[in-house]
Write a protein that holds these residues in place. Structure first.
Motif, PDB file in Angstrom:
ATOM      1  N   TRP A   6       0.878  -1.408  -0.044  1.00  0.00           N
ATOM      2  CA  TRP A   6      -0.073  -0.144   0.022  1.00  0.00           C
ATOM      3  C   TRP A   6       0.954   1.097  -0.054  1.00  0.00           C
ATOM      4  O   TRP A   6       0.741   2.065   0.780  1.00  0.00           O
ATOM      5  CB  TRP A   6      -0.876   0.017   1.224  1.00  0.00           C
ATOM      6  CG  TRP A   6      -2.304  -0.120   0.758  1.00  0.00           C
ATOM      7  CD1 TRP A   6      -3.018  -1.411   0.222  1.00  0.00           C
ATOM      8  CD2 TRP A   6      -2.975   0.685  -0.384  1.00  0.00           C
ATOM      9  NE1 TRP A   6      -3.790  -1.244  -0.780  1.00  0.00           N
ATOM     10  CE2 TRP A   6      -4.039  -0.003  -1.026  1.00  0.00           C
ATOM     11  CE3 TRP A   6      -2.960   1.940  -0.576  1.00  0.00           C
ATOM     12  CZ2 TRP A   6      -4.710   0.594  -1.695  1.00  0.00           C
ATOM     13  CZ3 TRP A   6      -3.809   2.671  -1.502  1.00  0.00           C
ATOM     14  CH2 TRP A   6      -4.751   2.045  -2.109  1.00  0.00           C
ATOM     15  N   ALA A  10       0.356   9.693  -2.085  1.00  0.00           N
ATOM     16  CA  ALA A  10      -0.681  10.578  -1.944  1.00  0.00           C
ATOM     17  C   ALA A  10      -0.365  11.890  -2.559  1.00  0.00           C
ATOM     18  O   ALA A  10       0.424  11.858  -3.067  1.00  0.00           O
ATOM     19  CB  ALA A  10      -0.708  10.957  -0.735  1.00  0.00           C
ATOM     20  N   THR A  29      -6.628   6.192  -3.570  1.00  0.00           N
ATOM     21  CA  THR A  29      -7.073   4.789  -3.537  1.00  0.00           C
ATOM     22  C   THR A  29      -6.497   4.033  -4.744  1.00  0.00           C
ATOM     23  O   THR A  29      -6.156   3.073  -4.976  1.00  0.00           O
ATOM     24  CB  THR A  29      -8.438   4.553  -3.000  1.00  0.00           C
ATOM     25  OG1 THR A  29      -8.527   4.912  -1.743  1.00  0.00           O
ATOM     26  CG2 THR A  29      -8.573   2.812  -3.164  1.00  0.00           C
ATOM     27  N   MET A  32      -2.901   4.200  -5.768  1.00  0.00           N
ATOM     28  CA  MET A  32      -2.138   2.790  -4.810  1.00  0.00           C
ATOM     29  C   MET A  32      -2.432   1.716  -5.534  1.00  0.00           C
ATOM     30  O   MET A  32      -1.483   0.708  -5.572  1.00  0.00           O
ATOM     31  CB  MET A  32      -2.849   2.940  -3.261  1.00  0.00           C
ATOM     32  CG  MET A  32      -2.450   4.200  -2.813  1.00  0.00           C
ATOM     33  SD  MET A  32      -0.557   4.828  -2.899  1.00  0.00           S
ATOM     34  CE  MET A  32      -0.452   5.825  -4.399  1.00  0.00           C
ATOM     35  N   SER A 168       4.447   2.869   4.338  1.00  0.00           N
ATOM     36  CA  SER A 168       3.754   1.639   4.789  1.00  0.00           C
ATOM     37  C   SER A 168       3.731   1.435   6.267  1.00  0.00           C
ATOM     38  O   SER A 168       2.960   1.389   6.897  1.00  0.00           O
ATOM     39  CB  SER A 168       3.678   0.584   3.857  1.00  0.00           C
ATOM     40  OG  SER A 168       2.994   1.270   2.758  1.00  0.00           O
ATOM     41  N   CYS A 200       0.284   4.846   4.125  1.00  0.00           N
ATOM     42  CA  CYS A 200      -0.822   3.836   3.364  1.00  0.00           C
ATOM     43  C   CYS A 200      -0.526   2.585   3.899  1.00  0.00           C
ATOM     44  O   CYS A 200       0.297   2.084   3.514  1.00  0.00           O
ATOM     45  CB  CYS A 200      -0.543   3.944   1.971  1.00  0.00           C
ATOM     46  SG  CYS A 200      -1.117   5.658   1.178  1.00  0.00           S
ATOM     47  N   CYS A 207      -5.458   5.069   3.572  1.00  0.00           N
ATOM     48  CA  CYS A 207      -4.240   5.992   3.657  1.00  0.00           C
ATOM     49  C   CYS A 207      -4.604   7.023   4.745  1.00  0.00           C
ATOM     50  O   CYS A 207      -5.992   7.391   4.678  1.00  0.00           O
ATOM     51  CB  CYS A 207      -3.974   6.509   2.441  1.00  0.00           C
ATOM     52  SG  CYS A 207      -3.088   5.481   1.153  1.00  0.00           S
TER      53      CYS A 207
END
Length: 223
Positions: A6, A10, A29, A32, A168, A200, A207
């Motif tokens: 993930w 962003a 999203t 990602m 992450s 995330c 996230c």
């Protein structure tokens, strides 16, 4: 090809200092998911920088130039992958007479980000590290191999519409206390902008922004 953690990023932007989100979490999203499906390297600390088109309809096309298998093979061989819209690397252990040290993944990506920056116009910079930057080196204000100034200078010298640094997993080794983790993330927020600093998760595909009204969120310094 394994999917990507993930990962990465962003972003937000107001074309000045990045104080507002230009990309909503719904779009983030989707970004990602695309990165996850292409460039994740499991069981390995790695870092990645990517040009993400402002035009969300061009997201899939942007990654077509960087074949996931070629990226993975290059990184696993110990080299830095330098592509059209992606730069990716893992850490590298260097042994010299009487000295052993590690080139961190984030720094190695920044060393090769110049060509990506020349193609920054019309894009958002996504800078991802699976682990949050360590306070002793990467997010230090004094270490010669810190990424802070190099990252800020790269951003300031390019034409990205916005940027985001995403990680992450919190780097929280046995000898690292909470104060050090907070300090590293606060330093990172100063470099890339607090509103451009994100976590995330790999587990639940969520996230979060690491800073809310200038305050560091607990979810960003605790695993």
């Amino acid at each position: 090809m394994a999917g990507l953690c993930w990962m990465v990023v962003a972003v937000a932007f107001s074309l000045s200092i990045g104080n507002s989100m230009a990309v909503g979490l719904d779009r983030l999203t989707q970004i990602m998911k695309e990165i996850k499906n292409r460039y994740f390297i499991p069981n390995m600390q790695f870092s990645l920088a990517a040009n993400i088109p402002v035009d969300q309809n061009q997201l899939k096309n942007a990654f077509n130039a960087d074949d996931p298998d070629v990226v993975e093979d290059t990184v696993k061989s110990g080299e830095v992958y330098e592509g059209t819209n992606v730069v990716e690397a893992t850490f590298k252990r260097v042994e010299l007479p009487g000295r052993v040290y590690t080139d961190h993944a984030e720094y190695r990506v920044l060393e090769k980000i110049h060509d990506l920056a020349t193609r920054s116009e019309g894009n958002i910079l996504i800078f991802y590290s699976y682990l949050s930057p360590c306070g002793a080196k990467c997010a230090s204000k004094t270490h010669p191999y810190s990424i802070l100034k190099k990252l800020k200078d790269t951003i300031d010298g390019a034409k990205w519409n916005d940027r985001a640094f995403v990680f992450s997993k919190v780097f929280d080794g046995k000898t690292i206390d909470e104060k050090d983790i907070k300090g590293s993330l606060e330093n990172l927020g100063e470099s890339v902008g607090q509103n451009n600093t994100f976590r995330c998760y790999t587990s639940n595909k969520r996230c979060i922004k690491c800073f809310i009204d200038g305050k560091l969120a607990a979810e960003c310094f605790k695993n």
